[in-house]
Design a protein around this motif. Structure first.
Motif, PDB file in Angstrom:
ATOM      1  N   ASP A  27       0.824  -1.015   0.048  1.00 40.34           N
ATOM      2  CA  ASP A  27      -0.001  -0.149  -0.007  1.00 40.34           C
ATOM      3  C   ASP A  27       0.901   1.282  -0.052  1.00 40.34           C
ATOM      4  OD1 ASP A  27      -2.405  -1.171  -0.022  1.00 40.34           O
ATOM      5  OD2 ASP A  27      -2.573  -1.666   2.081  1.00 40.34           O
ATOM      6  N   ARG A  28       1.872   1.190   0.537  1.00 43.20           N
ATOM      7  CA  ARG A  28       2.967   2.441   0.540  1.00 43.20           C
ATOM      8  C   ARG A  28       3.665   2.662  -0.760  1.00 43.20           C
ATOM      9  NH1 ARG A  28       5.100   0.426   5.444  1.00 43.20           N
ATOM     10  NH2 ARG A  28       6.977  -0.145   4.380  1.00 43.20           N
ATOM     11  N   LYS A  29       3.544   1.778  -1.573  1.00 43.26           N
ATOM     12  CA  LYS A  29       4.188   2.129  -2.813  1.00 43.26           C
ATOM     13  C   LYS A  29       3.194   3.029  -3.753  1.00 43.26           C
ATOM     14  CE  LYS A  29       7.673  -0.377  -2.535  1.00 43.26           C
ATOM     15  NZ  LYS A  29       8.968   0.350  -2.710  1.00 43.26           N
ATOM     16  N   LEU A  49      -0.161  18.886 -11.623  1.00 44.72           N
ATOM     17  CA  LEU A  49       1.083  18.164 -12.390  1.00 44.72           C
ATOM     18  C   LEU A  49       0.997  16.734 -12.222  1.00 44.72           C
ATOM     19  CD1 LEU A  49       3.962  18.637 -13.439  1.00 44.72           C
ATOM     20  CD2 LEU A  49       4.795  18.965 -11.285  1.00 44.72           C
ATOM     21  N   PHE A  50       0.674  16.225 -11.066  1.00 46.31           N
ATOM     22  CA  PHE A  50       0.687  14.765 -10.663  1.00 46.31           C
ATOM     23  C   PHE A  50      -0.306  13.985 -11.380  1.00 46.31           C
ATOM     24  CE2 PHE A  50       4.228  16.255  -8.075  1.00 46.31           C
ATOM     25  CZ  PHE A  50       5.090  15.091  -7.976  1.00 46.31           C
ATOM     26  N   GLY A  72       8.462  23.855   0.729  1.00 45.05           N
ATOM     27  CA  GLY A  72       9.108  23.295  -0.257  1.00 45.05           C
ATOM     28  C   GLY A  72       8.784  21.711  -0.546  1.00 45.05           C
ATOM     29  N   TYR A  73       8.032  21.069   0.183  1.00 44.89           N
ATOM     30  CA  TYR A  73       7.904  19.663   0.206  1.00 44.89           C
ATOM     31  C   TYR A  73       6.314  19.372   0.329  1.00 44.89           C
ATOM     32  CZ  TYR A  73       8.128  18.426   5.119  1.00 44.89           C
ATOM     33  OH  TYR A  73       7.971  18.303   6.393  1.00 44.89           O
ATOM     34  N   GLY A  74       6.123  18.240  -0.186  1.00 50.72           N
ATOM     35  CA  GLY A  74       4.552  17.761   0.019  1.00 50.72           C
ATOM     36  C   GLY A  74       4.595  16.442  -0.351  1.00 50.72           C
ATOM     37  N   PHE A  75       3.197  15.894  -0.258  1.00 49.38           N
ATOM     38  CA  PHE A  75       2.904  14.433  -0.287  1.00 49.38           C
ATOM     39  C   PHE A  75       2.000  14.315  -1.559  1.00 49.38           C
ATOM     40  CE2 PHE A  75       4.796  14.532   3.851  1.00 49.38           C
ATOM     41  CZ  PHE A  75       5.725  13.727   3.640  1.00 49.38           C
ATOM     42  N   VAL A  76       2.204  13.317  -2.270  1.00 49.52           N
ATOM     43  CA  VAL A  76       1.057  12.993  -3.385  1.00 49.52           C
ATOM     44  C   VAL A  76       0.780  11.368  -3.184  1.00 49.52           C
ATOM     45  CG1 VAL A  76       0.734  12.992  -5.664  1.00 49.52           C
ATOM     46  CG2 VAL A  76       1.845  14.847  -5.053  1.00 49.52           C
ATOM     47  N   ASN A  77      -0.669  11.190  -3.072  1.00 45.65           N
ATOM     48  CA  ASN A  77      -0.723   9.683  -2.938  1.00 45.65           C
ATOM     49  C   ASN A  77      -1.688   9.239  -4.146  1.00 45.65           C
ATOM     50  OD1 ASN A  77      -1.059   7.217  -1.812  1.00 45.65           O
ATOM     51  ND2 ASN A  77      -2.691   7.625  -0.417  1.00 45.65           N
ATOM     52  N   TYR A  78      -1.302   8.225  -4.887  1.00 49.50           N
ATOM     53  CA  TYR A  78      -2.139   7.653  -6.053  1.00 49.50           C
ATOM     54  C   TYR A  78      -2.977   6.646  -5.632  1.00 49.50           C
ATOM     55  CZ  TYR A  78       0.873  10.602  -9.526  1.00 49.50           C
ATOM     56  OH  TYR A  78       1.226  11.351 -10.270  1.00 49.50           O
ATOM     57  N   ALA A  84       2.307   5.784  -9.391  1.00 49.35           N
ATOM     58  CA  ALA A  84       3.234   6.201  -8.339  1.00 49.35           C
ATOM     59  C   ALA A  84       4.527   6.154  -8.973  1.00 49.35           C
ATOM     60  CB  ALA A  84       3.091   5.770  -7.119  1.00 49.35           C
ATOM     61  N   SER A  85       4.862   4.803  -9.479  1.00 53.58           N
ATOM     62  CA  SER A  85       5.974   4.359 -10.148  1.00 53.58           C
ATOM     63  C   SER A  85       6.344   5.361 -11.427  1.00 53.58           C
ATOM     64  CB  SER A  85       6.137   2.962 -10.536  1.00 53.58           C
ATOM     65  OG  SER A  85       7.238   2.546 -11.354  1.00 53.58           O
ATOM     66  N   LYS A  86       5.393   5.632 -12.325  1.00 51.54           N
ATOM     67  CA  LYS A  86       5.577   6.391 -13.383  1.00 51.54           C
ATOM     68  C   LYS A  86       5.766   8.025 -13.253  1.00 51.54           C
ATOM     69  CE  LYS A  86       3.202   7.414 -17.769  1.00 51.54           C
ATOM     70  NZ  LYS A  86       1.829   7.440 -18.453  1.00 51.54           N
ATOM     71  N   ALA A  87       5.191   8.384 -12.140  1.00 49.68           N
ATOM     72  CA  ALA A  87       5.338   9.638 -11.770  1.00 49.68           C
ATOM     73  C   ALA A  87       6.823   9.916 -11.237  1.00 49.68           C
ATOM     74  CB  ALA A  87       4.484  10.083 -10.591  1.00 49.68           C
TER      75      ALA A  87
END
Length: 206
Positions: A27-29, A49-50, A72-78, A84-87
């Motif tokens: 799930d973390r991936k 963007l994502f 200057g940082y953040g989290f994106v969850n697919y 996620a791998s492609k991003a």
């Protein structure tokens, strides 16, 4: 079905259901951390963007609790691991404005990672963020770094933060760099663990 049953049992017994970061490896991936975002970039722009890669479940830009400024940082969850791998393959190293963003899998919040944030003081005023990273990069994998600057003058306050991938790397940096004088400086720097509210709570006798 099994997982829902466990979740119901946990909820009924008052146990907190684990967050995304605590779920199993599979799930973390889908959860990514994005570093070195331009200061002016908004959460909506990051999501946009994502989303060009695949469907984004959630997106969070981390801001300073007091000033509201982007850190200057953040989290994106697919929704899907392959997106996620492609991003990572597509967007890691992308140049945005004056920054080159770094996209990688978000680490779980386990004990090995907690307390990997360092507070550095006594930095020479001319030292910029890239210099700070260069100084600490030999100690481990740096997740984020920043130097505090005066809001009015924009000049460095001589204080910075470095977040390593793992606590052992942060400990190594303290041993190696605390009390040393950086190149071009005249005063030694102080390197210590940043105050972590959860650690402080443990230290206070109840």
């Amino acid at each position: 079905m099994m997982q829902n049953g466990i979740a119901d049992v946990l909820a009924a017994t008052g146990v907190n259901i684990p967050s995304q970061a605590d779920l199993d490896e599979g799930d973390r991936k889908t959860n990514l951390i994005v570093n070195y975002l331009p200061q002016t970039m908004t959460q909506e722009e990051i999501r946009s963007l994502f989303s060009s890669i695949g469907e984004v479940e959630s997106c969070k830009l981390i801001r300073d609790k007091v000033t509201g400024q982007s850190l200057g940082y953040g989290f994106v969850n697919y929704h899907r691991q392959e997106d996620a791998s492609k991003a990572i393959q597509t967007l890691n190293g992308l140049r945005l404005q004056n920054k080159t963003i770094k996209v990688s899998y978000a680490r779980p919040s386990s004990e090995a990672i907690k307390g990997a944030n360092l507070y550095v003081s006594g930095l020479p005023k001319h030292m910029a963020q890239p210099d700070l990273e260069r100084l600490f990069s030999s100690c481990g994998n740096i997740i984020t770094s920043r130097i505090l600057c005066d809001n009015i003058t924009g000049l460095s306050k001589g204080v910075g933060f470095i977040r390593f991938d793992q606590r052992i790397e942060a400990e190594r940096a303290i041993q190696k760099l605390n009390g040393t004088i950086p190149e071009g400086a005249t005063e030694p720097i102080t390197v210590k663990f940043a105050n972590n509210p959860s650690n402080n709570a443990k230290a206070i006798p109840h």
